[in-house]
Structures are given as structure tokens and as C-alpha cells.
Write a protein that holds these residues in place. Structure first.
Motif, PDB file in Angstrom:
ATOM      1  N   ILE A 288       0.849  -1.205   0.000  1.00 44.40           N
ATOM      2  CA  ILE A 288       0.000   0.000   0.000  1.00 44.40           C
ATOM      3  C   ILE A 288       0.880   1.250   0.000  1.00 44.40           C
ATOM      4  CG2 ILE A 288      -1.740   1.300   1.299  1.00 44.40           C
ATOM      5  CD1 ILE A 288      -2.788  -1.318   0.029  1.00 44.40           C
TER       6      ILE A 288
ATOM      7  N   ALA B  99      -2.711   4.878   4.113  1.00 45.03           N
ATOM      8  CA  ALA B  99      -3.871   4.232   3.485  1.00 45.03           C
ATOM      9  C   ALA B  99      -5.059   5.183   3.403  1.00 45.03           C
ATOM     10  CB  ALA B  99      -4.248   2.970   4.269  1.00 45.03           C
TER      11      ALA B  99
ATOM     12  N   VAL C 100      -9.291   1.339   0.179  1.00 46.28           N
ATOM     13  CA  VAL C 100      -7.986   0.735   0.430  1.00 46.28           C
ATOM     14  C   VAL C 100      -8.102  -0.257   1.586  1.00 46.28           C
ATOM     15  CG1 VAL C 100      -5.590   1.164   1.113  1.00 46.28           C
ATOM     16  CG2 VAL C 100      -6.750   2.755  -0.441  1.00 46.28           C
TER      17      VAL C 100
END
Lengths: 250, 250, 250
Positions: free
Chosen positions: A108, A134, A145
Motif C-alpha cells: 500500500i 492508506a 484501500v
């Protein structure tokens, strides 16, 4: 659920979908992408064992999914580990209508353009800082996400949900991350609220792991037991066992 | 452990590495070979489902591994069965700094340029003559040669070690040979004595098989139980159960 | 049994062959097709995860198998779902000496040029009309057609046999259809009567499923138990448990 995914987990992710009551299709030929997506309710793009030809098919499938309006889940396996993967993940995020991005903290971070290097593809790094990355990525991009780790975080940039289901044995079997991505696609294909669907799928899979682990003697026997749990879990059991919480705004 | 391996065993070899406590990475794109190898402690090259593009990536990865000085294990699956495989195995052996060559008797013979044709990829032929071929190949090349069969032989051309662990069910599951190659890479990545590391990894995997077999009803239940044993075995259990012997010089 | 098959089931079909006592080889490189087929007793062509390069290798392998006179089993996975698959299946049927065509009702219909669209690759549609399509296709082509579903039908256009073995859990595990194709190849490689061999292989695999199911808690534990049954079944058990009937002419 149509998946363009890596060779390592094709069998196991197909089995997880079947166990959970979904219908998997695996296909990657450029020639048939549009038609295959036409038959699907959701699309998964997983860059685990990437090569240039497959990337082209991912764009073709993703474009068709965008036109059709079905959810797309991107699993950026190993983003941050090599430039090829990071670049491909960023291109897919930019050019396609991705619905959910599901990865571990390093992946991420790489998708958010944050610094820090992935150690292989199985790295995790739960922290407030990773969560902030995120949330900001979701906020900027409009993409849900899902950052999975010991605690999973799902965020659309406004609401953030934590999921505390799961078991350490899940990290000793290959493809459990990829499996959570295909389940997320299945849940999103059947529900319009992508945040809730994603959180539910992670709770579902984590709970299945919790229920399977006590019967297992190790990661080998754990995997078939985990599939059984995916197959046998009732909605009531999921509701009762899910440890999902809306996180307070900071 | 970075593997460029065949499609058939990607999942099972990744799981064997995870069960044993190692971290698998599977990647084959030419574009990312150098970076991926840069993150690895060992490299496995397995020619089980070969095609021309993958051979190029094997050379790229092998070159990077040689520069970095990490061990390379070559598994010449099916060498001797077709000229394409034999030729590829020989080129990899010649042009890369291979640390360990792990195969069955037919494959080792093919790599040594010895006559005799492989029957498929699962052939075995334990004999004094096959051992002599292995010892001579190791002696000439400076590569540790591991020839697996009912009895495994590991030799660096001067010292030769036999390993008498294992169980017949191991030959009724696909990828156990490939699994022993990735474990060998993991052990060599963590130890400087390649001969000892290779012998230890074969004893480890064979012993795991011995311990799993009594609980299995056949090859299907055997495989998950074998992974459990790889996960659960203690150093003490390995030391006690390993049947490794230094062979007398002839 | 040499298979050119899809990535999803390579591991599971190799294991099913090993469990049943056959020797699997998976290879797809154009360069080695002729030699590999030269070592085989049967060839399986499965179009589950197709791409153009693989199709070329299928033709090369199929041509070599035809010259050598060994049986070829075609599994037209997903024919009817996309034009690429339908077209490829039809070309393989037309240009190669296919011995057995094994698919579900939608796939067989697509191979017969009948209307009706596949829903993904797992669709079934048992009906008299589907049977008629199978019988007519077999009659016209001289190919044994095996249409699997709740009841399996095997026909050479003159004789039609039904097989009523199997268990619903078999449809909750990926690759059971593909597994029945590779077993059919193994049985045809060892028997000259292709109709009888195909019917026997389907009874064998269905019966193994019946015997495994009561011990399973779901599709995860079912698969290893199914492999065990393939490994352990005696000829007497097969003879006793097979529910194979010659269908009356209509």
C-alpha cells in the motif's frame, strides 16, 4: 469472479471462491478479455508473477470491467519490491477504475508513493503511519484501500474500519493474501457498498482461519480446513464472530 | 528464496518453504530479475515447464546471483528426456555459478553427458554407476551434486554423503523433488558449507516424510501432513532422526 | 500421460495421475513437443488458460501423437464462453486425431456448433437434448464424446453409456473436470476400447468421490481424501461400485 492472477495461487484462489459459493474464471488471453469480463460480476487483477503480455491483458480486462461497471480489485503483490511491479501497480491504479486496492502495508505504501522498501512479497508493517498513508490514498483516489496485517484496515478516506479476525497460521500458507483479494471481489460483486463488502470479506476469511486453526497440526492441514470453514460458515456465525469496528476519526 | 520454477509446483514449493520457516518469492519477468535477486538469500532455477523466455530470465537471475555471491540451486527437471531440456541444463551449468545441482539419477546423468534416456521426469536409477557419474561431475565442475532416489547421494567430488531418510509416498505426490531443491536453496542460503547444508535439507525433508506417512491414508492426505512436519520439526528431532553417513572413499 | 493444460489445475491433475498409478508429464515448449510425445502413452489437450503460443504447441503435440497413434483427449474448457475458446476447440477437433472429447454440456454443445452460451467454465445442463447433441457429434466425427454432469454420458455415436457415480462436493473443488480428462487419457493409454476406457475412468473417479465424501467436512478436506481413494481403490472395489449402464437406443 474473473481473475488475472499469479501462477502460484491460481489453484488456491479458485478453490477459495468455490468453497465460499462463488464461481471462479481464470483467463488471461488478450483475445478473450472483453467477452470473459462480459460474463463476470467482478474482476481481480493480481500482479504476483507479472510479465509484459499479462499486463496488456490486465488493461484490456480492466477497461472492459470499467465500461461494464463491475468492481475491480487490485492486488499489487510485491509493489515496492521492484520498479517493474511498483510502476505496473501505479499504472493500473491510474488508468483503470479500480474499486478496491488490497495489499499489505509495504505494498500500500508503494502504491501511495511512500518511501520504504518491501522485503519480498510477504512483508507487513502495521503502524499508525501506515494507516495514515492508506487513509490519505483512499481520500485522494476515491478507491477503497484494504491494508491487511495482524489487524486489517479498510478505508474509503472518510470512514475507516478495523478487522481483528485471523490467525498466525494464515501467514504460513502461500496465497492467503491473494485469497482475501478474490473473496473481496466476490463480496463486492454482490454488494454495492464496497467498504462494507470489503470489511465483511476480510472478517469472513479471518474468522474461517480462526475456526480452522484449532483443528490443524500445522500449515499443511490448516489450508484444507480453512477451505472447509469458508464452505460451511453461516451468516449467523459470521455476524457473531466478526470483530469489525468503525475507527474513530483522528 | 527466489524461485524461477515450473508451473506445476509453484504453489507446493512456496508452501514447503513457508512451512520450513523460509520466505518464498516467485518471479520470472526479465525486467525485475536483478532487483528480485538483490532481495534474496538464494536462487532456485527449475526447468520443469520450460520456454525460451523463461530461460532468458534464468540467465539474468543467475548472473545477478553470481555477482551477489548467493547460492544457486539448479533442478534440471526432465534433462535427458528432450534435447531442449538437456541443452538448457548444460548451458545453465556452464554459464552460471551453480552451487548445487539437484536431480534424480537420469537427470544427473544427462547433465554429466552420460548416455541413457530419461523415462519422463520421474525416473530414478540408483546404482554404483550412477554414483560414480555424480562424483565425477562434482569433481570436474566444483558443483555440489545431489542425486536423489531411494537413497540420496550428495557429493562435492571429494566427500560423498548418503542420506537414507524418506518414504515411498513421497514419489506419489508431484513436486517432492522440486520441494527438496527449494529447501536445499533455503539451507544453503543460511549456511556456508554447501555439502552439509544440502545433506541436511534432504535429511530434513525425508524425515518429515517418514513422520507424516504413518498418519496418512494415501498421497492426498500425506502432502498436508508432510507440510505440517516441515513446520513442526525441531533441531533435536532432525539430529536424532537424520540418517546421514559419510561414504567411504572407493 | 503428457498434458498441455491450464495453469490452475497442473498440480492437481499431476497428483490425480500419480495417485491413480500413472506418470504425468507437463510440458508445453514448442521445441520439445515431438520428443515428449514420443515418451508418452497418451496426450491431454486442455484449453483452460489459453494463449496463442500454447495453441501452437497443442497442434505440434497433437500432430506427433496422431503419427505415433496414441490417444488424444481434448478438454475444451470454457468453449462457448468466448469465441477464442470455441474457435480453438473446433480447430483442434478438426485438424487433430482426437480420440475423446471430455467436457460439460455447454462445452460439448459449443464443440457441436449448437447454440447456447456457457456461463463461465463450470456450467452444466443435463438434458435429453444435450445428450442428442453428444451422440450426433460422436456419430459424425468418429470421436468418443464424454459429457460429464450429475450423470455422465459417454458415446461413440452408436453405443451410449451412462455413469451415475460422483458426489456434489466434486463441483466445489476446482479441476475435477480436468482431472477426469487426464484419468480418461491414462485409461485410454492402457486400453484399446476408448468407449469402455472412458466410461471406466469416469466411474473410477466418481466412485473415488463417493468414497471420500463421507470422511470430509467440506471441499478442502475432500480433495486430499479423494486423491487417497484414487490411490487405494482396488479393481474389485471399482467393479462393485461402478454404476455404468448401456443406454437403450432411442
Amino acid at each position: 469472479v474473473h481473475s488475472i492472477t499469479n501462477y502460484v495461487v491460481m489453484n488456491s484462489t479458485a478453490n477459495v471462491l468455490l468453497a465460499a459459493g462463488a464461481a471462479p474464471v481464470m483467463a488471461h488471453a488478450r483475445e478473450e478479455m472483453k467477452e470473459m469480463v462480459g460474463l463476470a460480476s467482478a474482476l481481480v487483477l493480481n500482479i504476483g508473477t507479472l510479465s509484459e503480455h499479462w499486463v496488456e491483458s490486465m488493461f484490456a480486462a480492466g477497461g472492459a470491467a470499467g465500461e461494464k461497471g463491475i468492481p475491480i480489485v487490485l492486488d499489487p503483490v510485491g509493489a515496492g519490491a521492484t520498479r517493474f511491479r511498483t510502476r505496473t501497480a501505479l499504472r493500473l491504479l491510474k488508468d483503470l477504475s479500480i474499486t478496491v486496492l488490497r495489499g499489505n502495508a509495504s505494498e500500500i505504501r508503494a502504491c501511495a508513493g511512500a518511501a520504504g522498501r518491501t522485503r519480498g512479497v510477504d512483508s507487513t508493517a502495521d503502524s499508525q503511519e501506515a494507516r495514515d498513508v492508506a487513509v490519505e490514498l483512499a481520500h485522494k483516489s476515491g478507491i477503497v484501500v484494504a491494508m491487511t496485517g495482524e489487524v486489517d484496515i479498510v478505508t474509503d478516506g472518510r470512514r475507516t474500519v478495523s478487522i481483528r479476525n485471523g490467525h498466525p497460521l494464515m501467514s504460513r500458507v502461500t496465497g492467503t493474501g491473494c485469497a482475501s483479494s478474490v473473496l473481496t471481489a466476490a463480496f463486492c460483486g454482490a454488494n454495492t457498498d464496497s467498504l462494507a463488502a470489503t470489511a465483511s470479506s476480510l472478517a469472513f476469511f479471518g474468522l474461517a482461519g480462526e475456526r480452522a486453526a484449532p483443528k490443524a497440526d500445522g500449515p499443511g492441514t490448516f489450508w484444507p480446513l480453512l477451505l472447509d470453514q469458508c464452505h460451511n460458515m453461516t451468516p449467523e456465525e459470521l455476524t457473531e464472530g466478526a470483530r469489525v469496528e468503525l475507527e474513530p476519526r483522528l
